[in-house]
Design a protein around this motif. Sequence first.
Motif, PDB file in Angstrom:
ATOM      1  N   MET A 252       0.822  -1.205   0.000  1.00 35.19           N
ATOM      2  CA  MET A 252       0.000   0.000   0.000  1.00 35.19           C
ATOM      3  C   MET A 252       0.859   1.260   0.000  1.00 35.19           C
ATOM      4  O   MET A 252       0.506   2.263  -0.633  1.00 35.19           O
ATOM      5  CB  MET A 252      -0.925  -0.001   1.230  1.00 35.19           C
ATOM      6  CG  MET A 252      -1.974  -1.102   1.243  1.00 35.19           C
ATOM      7  SD  MET A 252      -3.099  -1.057  -0.189  1.00 35.19           S
ATOM      8  CE  MET A 252      -2.372  -2.338  -1.230  1.00 35.19           C
ATOM      9  N   ALA A 253       1.996   1.201   0.685  1.00 35.31           N
ATOM     10  CA  ALA A 253       2.912   2.339   0.681  1.00 35.31           C
ATOM     11  C   ALA A 253       3.453   2.597  -0.722  1.00 35.31           C
ATOM     12  O   ALA A 253       3.549   3.749  -1.156  1.00 35.31           O
ATOM     13  CB  ALA A 253       4.064   2.081   1.656  1.00 35.31           C
ATOM     14  N   ILE A 258       3.644   6.053  -5.476  1.00 36.19           N
ATOM     15  CA  ILE A 258       3.518   6.183  -6.926  1.00 36.19           C
ATOM     16  C   ILE A 258       2.351   7.088  -7.311  1.00 36.19           C
ATOM     17  O   ILE A 258       2.459   7.910  -8.210  1.00 36.19           O
ATOM     18  CB  ILE A 258       3.324   4.791  -7.568  1.00 36.19           C
ATOM     19  CG1 ILE A 258       4.584   3.937  -7.383  1.00 36.19           C
ATOM     20  CG2 ILE A 258       2.977   4.909  -9.052  1.00 36.19           C
ATOM     21  CD1 ILE A 258       4.349   2.471  -7.667  1.00 36.19           C
ATOM     22  N   GLY A 259       1.221   6.912  -6.601  1.00 33.23           N
ATOM     23  CA  GLY A 259      -0.020   7.548  -7.038  1.00 33.23           C
ATOM     24  C   GLY A 259      -0.387   8.835  -6.341  1.00 33.23           C
ATOM     25  O   GLY A 259      -1.472   9.375  -6.581  1.00 33.23           O
ATOM     26  N   SER A 260       0.469   9.335  -5.450  1.00 31.26           N
ATOM     27  CA  SER A 260       0.137  10.575  -4.754  1.00 31.26           C
ATOM     28  C   SER A 260       1.399  11.401  -4.531  1.00 31.26           C
ATOM     29  O   SER A 260       2.511  10.931  -4.760  1.00 31.26           O
ATOM     30  CB  SER A 260      -0.527  10.275  -3.402  1.00 31.26           C
ATOM     31  OG  SER A 260       0.439   9.864  -2.451  1.00 31.26           O
ATOM     32  N   ARG A 261       1.189  12.622  -4.057  1.00 30.76           N
ATOM     33  CA  ARG A 261       2.305  13.499  -3.716  1.00 30.76           C
ATOM     34  C   ARG A 261       2.433  13.673  -2.209  1.00 30.76           C
ATOM     35  O   ARG A 261       3.055  14.621  -1.737  1.00 30.76           O
ATOM     36  CB  ARG A 261       2.116  14.863  -4.391  1.00 30.76           C
ATOM     37  CG  ARG A 261       2.155  14.793  -5.922  1.00 30.76           C
ATOM     38  CD  ARG A 261       2.059  16.172  -6.529  1.00 30.76           C
ATOM     39  NE  ARG A 261       2.121  16.114  -7.993  1.00 30.76           N
ATOM     40  CZ  ARG A 261       2.069  17.190  -8.772  1.00 30.76           C
ATOM     41  NH1 ARG A 261       1.951  18.403  -8.242  1.00 30.76           N
ATOM     42  NH2 ARG A 261       2.133  17.057 -10.091  1.00 30.76           N
ATOM     43  N   SER A 290      15.277   3.562  -0.437  1.00 30.55           N
ATOM     44  CA  SER A 290      14.489   4.348   0.503  1.00 30.55           C
ATOM     45  C   SER A 290      13.165   4.699  -0.173  1.00 30.55           C
ATOM     46  O   SER A 290      13.050   4.633  -1.411  1.00 30.55           O
ATOM     47  CB  SER A 290      15.231   5.634   0.876  1.00 30.55           C
ATOM     48  OG  SER A 290      15.250   6.525  -0.231  1.00 30.55           O
ATOM     49  N   PRO A 291      12.129   5.082   0.580  1.00 25.37           N
ATOM     50  CA  PRO A 291      10.864   5.490  -0.049  1.00 25.37           C
ATOM     51  C   PRO A 291      11.044   6.617  -1.062  1.00 25.37           C
ATOM     52  O   PRO A 291      10.433   6.593  -2.133  1.00 25.37           O
ATOM     53  CB  PRO A 291      10.007   5.936   1.144  1.00 25.37           C
ATOM     54  CG  PRO A 291      10.525   5.141   2.291  1.00 25.37           C
ATOM     55  CD  PRO A 291      12.001   5.037   2.053  1.00 25.37           C
ATOM     56  N   LYS A 297      12.716   6.738  -8.695  1.00 32.23           N
ATOM     57  CA  LYS A 297      13.027   5.735  -9.714  1.00 32.23           C
ATOM     58  C   LYS A 297      11.775   5.352 -10.503  1.00 32.23           C
ATOM     59  O   LYS A 297      11.830   5.135 -11.713  1.00 32.23           O
ATOM     60  CB  LYS A 297      13.656   4.496  -9.073  1.00 32.23           C
ATOM     61  CG  LYS A 297      15.128   4.681  -8.695  1.00 32.23           C
ATOM     62  CD  LYS A 297      15.684   3.431  -8.060  1.00 32.23           C
ATOM     63  CE  LYS A 297      17.199   3.548  -7.853  1.00 32.23           C
ATOM     64  NZ  LYS A 297      17.936   3.549  -9.123  1.00 32.23           N
ATOM     65  N   TRP A 298      10.634   5.245  -9.796  1.00 31.11           N
ATOM     66  CA  TRP A 298       9.393   4.891 -10.491  1.00 31.11           C
ATOM     67  C   TRP A 298       8.996   6.002 -11.471  1.00 31.11           C
ATOM     68  O   TRP A 298       8.604   5.736 -12.598  1.00 31.11           O
ATOM     69  CB  TRP A 298       8.278   4.655  -9.485  1.00 31.11           C
ATOM     70  CG  TRP A 298       7.054   4.058 -10.115  1.00 31.11           C
ATOM     71  CD1 TRP A 298       6.037   4.712 -10.730  1.00 31.11           C
ATOM     72  CD2 TRP A 298       6.758   2.667 -10.245  1.00 31.11           C
ATOM     73  NE1 TRP A 298       5.106   3.830 -11.203  1.00 31.11           N
ATOM     74  CE2 TRP A 298       5.531   2.560 -10.931  1.00 31.11           C
ATOM     75  CE3 TRP A 298       7.400   1.501  -9.823  1.00 31.11           C
ATOM     76  CZ2 TRP A 298       4.936   1.334 -11.208  1.00 31.11           C
ATOM     77  CZ3 TRP A 298       6.802   0.287 -10.103  1.00 31.11           C
ATOM     78  CH2 TRP A 298       5.592   0.205 -10.788  1.00 31.11           C
ATOM     79  N   GLN A 299       9.123   7.239 -11.038  1.00 34.83           N
ATOM     80  CA  GLN A 299       8.788   8.372 -11.903  1.00 34.83           C
ATOM     81  C   GLN A 299       9.702   8.426 -13.126  1.00 34.83           C
ATOM     82  O   GLN A 299       9.293   8.861 -14.203  1.00 34.83           O
ATOM     83  CB  GLN A 299       8.870   9.672 -11.112  1.00 34.83           C
ATOM     84  CG  GLN A 299       7.767   9.823 -10.071  1.00 34.83           C
ATOM     85  CD  GLN A 299       7.980  11.003  -9.147  1.00 34.83           C
ATOM     86  OE1 GLN A 299       9.060  11.610  -9.130  1.00 34.83           O
ATOM     87  NE2 GLN A 299       6.956  11.343  -8.368  1.00 34.83           N
ATOM     88  N   ASN A 300      10.944   7.958 -12.961  1.00 34.77           N
ATOM     89  CA  ASN A 300      11.904   7.945 -14.068  1.00 34.77           C
ATOM     90  C   ASN A 300      11.867   6.646 -14.864  1.00 34.77           C
ATOM     91  O   ASN A 300      12.723   6.412 -15.716  1.00 34.77           O
ATOM     92  CB  ASN A 300      13.329   8.154 -13.530  1.00 34.77           C
ATOM     93  CG  ASN A 300      13.510   9.531 -12.916  1.00 34.77           C
ATOM     94  OD1 ASN A 300      12.769  10.462 -13.204  1.00 34.77           O
ATOM     95  ND2 ASN A 300      14.504   9.660 -12.047  1.00 34.77           N
ATOM     96  N   ASN A 301      10.875   5.767 -14.550  1.00 36.27           N
ATOM     97  CA  ASN A 301      10.753   4.458 -15.205  1.00 36.27           C
ATOM     98  C   ASN A 301      12.035   3.643 -15.081  1.00 36.27           C
ATOM     99  O   ASN A 301      12.472   2.976 -16.020  1.00 36.27           O
ATOM    100  CB  ASN A 301      10.392   4.615 -16.691  1.00 36.27           C
ATOM    101  CG  ASN A 301       9.018   5.192 -16.882  1.00 36.27           C
ATOM    102  OD1 ASN A 301       8.073   4.779 -16.211  1.00 36.27           O
ATOM    103  ND2 ASN A 301       8.883   6.157 -17.775  1.00 36.27           N
TER     104      ASN A 301
END
Length: 303
Positions: A252-253, A258-261, A290-291, A297-301
């Motif tokens: 969930m974290a 990924i889905g929020s700011r 780290s979170p 990394k997710w935002q940068n694919n």
Amino acid sequence: MKNICSVKFRDGSKEELLPGLTPDFPYIASFVELDKHAGRFVPWHWHKEVELFYIRSGVLEYYTPEKKIVFPAGSGGIINSNVLHMTKTQEKVNNTVQLLHIFDTSFIGGQSGSKIEQKFIIPFITAPQIEALAFYPDNPEHSDVLSMIRESFNIKNDSYAYELRLRSALSEIWSRLFLFSEPLLKEKGTYDKTNDELKMMMIYIYEHYMEKISVSEIANYAFISERKCFRIFHERLHTTPTEFIKNYRLQMACNMLIGSREAISSVGHACGLGSNSYFGKVFREHFGYSPAEYRQKWQNNDI
């Protein structure tokens, strides 16, 4: 075909929520890129609808409380109604893509009580010994049904008589699946209420993961002892209740990162992982980042 990147659950029953599946057309098609799921896996879930699929690329691992099945590219299979399952990509294998037909069996069986339902649907979906069927391209006996499953995804929803052609294709596939399952149907399957108890405990965890949860509360919700709770998690999921809760909170974290700011500290508290320091510690131990690094990394694919 819907591109699915996360799983949502129904209120109350906590079955998987399937957007777009309606009573007048109880069917959805999904295009699932597992690499884009948080953690590259889909958490434990279940649904009344059956799940017919084909692996376009990569390698997908399916888990049920009874078994693990590995599906390489070119293979396919079916997960039976209400079977508890989870999926994840195989380690070090990228670009795992799965094509899915998810449908209520009324779509091919017609109205409740029909001869088709009684003869070909009910015996299959109520058989506890049939959790899943797997079909592989290197098995000559599977080539026809795999070809049918693969081709069924080429029926375009804007083509002429789409609904009729789709139902016809799925009915023909079902007849093959039923034929393959006949040896299993002759076996005497026994209903095991343990999986229902496990689902009840998961429902409690899914509804209360953001709070402090005790093993006694989980066990009480399923009307079983703490000892049996530990045994079920060990035997069916090869983990402990505490570890399962932690892993679900981390999932969930990931979704929140990924889905929020939301601020990192807010994400940790919202997911029941407490202080910023503890959240960062357990997150890094589990994912290797780290979170904040994970979010970047997710935002940068790059994951």
